[in-house]
Motif scaffolding. Sequence first.
Motif, PDB file in Angstrom:
ATOM      1  N   ALA A  58       0.830  -1.215   0.000  1.00  0.00           N
ATOM      2  CA  ALA A  58       0.000   0.000   0.000  1.00  0.00           C
ATOM      3  C   ALA A  58       0.857   1.254   0.000  1.00  0.00           C
ATOM      4  O   ALA A  58       2.062   1.218   0.273  1.00  0.00           O
ATOM      5  CB  ALA A  58      -0.925   0.007   1.216  1.00  0.00           C
ATOM      6  N   GLN A 118       0.512   5.138   1.682  1.00  0.00           N
ATOM      7  CA  GLN A 118      -0.241   5.924   2.644  1.00  0.00           C
ATOM      8  C   GLN A 118       0.012   7.412   2.411  1.00  0.00           C
ATOM      9  O   GLN A 118       1.143   7.840   2.215  1.00  0.00           O
ATOM     10  CB  GLN A 118       0.158   5.546   4.072  1.00  0.00           C
ATOM     11  N   LEU A 122      -5.289   5.648   2.191  1.00  0.00           N
ATOM     12  CA  LEU A 122      -4.539   4.417   1.968  1.00  0.00           C
ATOM     13  C   LEU A 122      -4.966   3.830   0.626  1.00  0.00           C
ATOM     14  O   LEU A 122      -6.155   3.679   0.346  1.00  0.00           O
ATOM     15  CB  LEU A 122      -4.808   3.417   3.091  1.00  0.00           C
ATOM     16  N   ARG A 128      -4.317   0.510  -1.796  1.00  0.00           N
ATOM     17  CA  ARG A 128      -3.790  -0.858  -1.784  1.00  0.00           C
ATOM     18  C   ARG A 128      -3.494  -1.330  -3.214  1.00  0.00           C
ATOM     19  O   ARG A 128      -4.242  -1.009  -4.144  1.00  0.00           O
ATOM     20  CB  ARG A 128      -4.790  -1.813  -1.129  1.00  0.00           C
ATOM     21  N   ASN A 158       3.898   1.372   2.528  1.00  0.00           N
ATOM     22  CA  ASN A 158       3.357   0.730   3.720  1.00  0.00           C
ATOM     23  C   ASN A 158       2.910  -0.689   3.381  1.00  0.00           C
ATOM     24  O   ASN A 158       2.801  -1.056   2.217  1.00  0.00           O
ATOM     25  CB  ASN A 158       2.163   1.538   4.262  1.00  0.00           C
ATOM     26  N   ALA A 184      -0.383  -2.882   4.476  1.00  0.00           N
ATOM     27  CA  ALA A 184      -1.676  -2.712   5.147  1.00  0.00           C
ATOM     28  C   ALA A 184      -2.260  -4.068   5.526  1.00  0.00           C
ATOM     29  O   ALA A 184      -2.316  -4.978   4.700  1.00  0.00           O
ATOM     30  CB  ALA A 184      -2.639  -1.964   4.232  1.00  0.00           C
ATOM     31  N   ASP A 208       2.149   2.666  10.401  1.00  0.00           N
ATOM     32  CA  ASP A 208       1.942   3.999   9.821  1.00  0.00           C
ATOM     33  C   ASP A 208       3.286   4.640   9.485  1.00  0.00           C
ATOM     34  O   ASP A 208       3.820   5.446  10.234  1.00  0.00           O
ATOM     35  CB  ASP A 208       1.160   4.863  10.811  1.00  0.00           C
TER      36      ASP A 208
END
Length: 616
Positions: A34, A36, A76, A78, A105, A107, A268
Amino acid sequence: MLNKYPLWKNLLIVAVLLIGALYAAPNIYPEDYAIQITGSREVHAVDASLMEQVTNALSEQGISVKATEIENGSGLIRFADSDTQLTAKDTVHKVVGDNYVVALNLAPTTPEWLTSLGAGPMKLGLDLRGGVHFLLEVDLPKAVGQKLENYASEIKGKLREEKLRYRTLDIENSVMVVKFSDAAVRDQALEVLKKEYPNFLINSEEQGGDYFVTVALSEQAIRDIETYAIKQNLTTLRNRVNELGVAEPLVQRQGRNRIVVQLPGIQDTAAAKRIIGKTATLEFRLEAKPGTSAARNEIHSFRDDPERKATLENDIIIKGDNVANAQASFDENGQPQVNITLDSKGGELMARTTKGAVQRRMAVLFVEDKERTVYKTVDGEQVAEKIRYQEKGIISLATIQSVLGSSFRITGLDGAGESSELALLLRAGALAAPIYFVEERTVGPSLGAQNIETGLLSVQIGFALVLVFMLVYYRVFGLLANIALTLNLVLLVAVMSLLSATLTLPGIAGIVLTVGMAVDANVLIFSRIREELKNGLPPQSAINAGFGRAFTTIFDANITTLIAAVILFAMGTGPVKGFAVTLSVGILTSMFTAIMVTRALVNLVYGGRQIKKLSI
């Protein structure tokens, strides 16, 4: 009756195993790759309109999006794989600009019904999951410049204290130049400064009827400032990482002016990047009196209203590095504020200044070193260029009602999020020099996947060999031990998940060792049962004696190993701690499964029955 647990004990064992299975379950759900998006300030929240712009831009580039979501002002996106994630990052950054932090990130995909119960997957270390890796550069020339400004304020105060009138004090090419209109005053100032600052290079000059004193830092003084800046930044970054609650982080110096920060298992990464990289501090200044020289003042805008401005004195009363503690709270009107506690030096400077400034206004100036990304076309290709600049804005401008000491409060903040962030930054300590991101990356997913595959393969091979040995050598009892061993692994994963412990490659080694130790307890029990059978005891009595008399030996062996694991955790760092955590948890779960669960299974098969022979 021999070999029969009471109902409550059976129910307790079943309850523990069911809870263990529940909290181990999130680990079977793989994470999504992902990106962010988080606002660099509270006022820059991610909304549906911005997410639509981002998804449209990705669609134009032929990048497929798996899903998008917005939560607490953060977006976010994905993706199906890491290659798509990496390709999409530059496109997203171009769309959102520098007011937002764009970070890679992983997720979680844990179902909501599990997360509502507080269940979550186990954190993986940097060697397994990957994780975020930052390479930061410390602006050492800026550190020297800031120190010169501090010394300039001190010298101004000293000259005023000695009643030596000077015309101007400027910093030119890292040299402080103090101008006087009288040679005698210049000479007196020269003597005072040489006495107060023996480590500085201080000289006098005369030019065009003006008299000067030049104050320069020696090479040794510059090196000392640079060394201090690196050490202070290391300390501050470690404090900020600790505030983020990251397990087993790495913050260390690399080369002359760079710092490496590695954050395994953090969810995060955008917030981490914003908090770690933020070079924000406070300056407390008095509002300039009407009619004072423009050379001694600066005009600044308010953060919440750029059109509103105020003229402040150049002299700084105190800075953020004089803050000993800071806590976010709310005032009597429900507005966010930060309660400040100064150190002894800061409290003394604040009291000395405000003593003669009652009914004057004092400003809290928020100072932040930032980077702006500018895209230029070079040879037909867009090239990103980083431009560094400093942003200053007034948070509050309030009238001093009485002499201030070491405790007071700051109001005028944009929201509860900003007050919490400001309190965190001040509490963690001020950076002695600005830092900038030179490199941001995640440890290659192929490396993490390979490590996980190798570690899991080692667990599977060890587990399989143990299962086969126990089944062949101890037959039915071996089968029951194998079931208990499987449940032991489930409980181990569940406890690690509940504790938010970080699993590393050495941690997997601890799990392999735990498998062997768990079986070792069963081997002791089963060997004792065989001995009792050879001594002529009936099967039910042999089972009871085997479990009862082997307990002391098992307890002694495990407690000594647990003590060693605790010492490893207390004294070790990094991989050693990871090994110690899994070993400690594994010892506790293996004692439960090897003794209680195995006994419960044996009771279920043989308990309360007339038997003549045991399959052992």
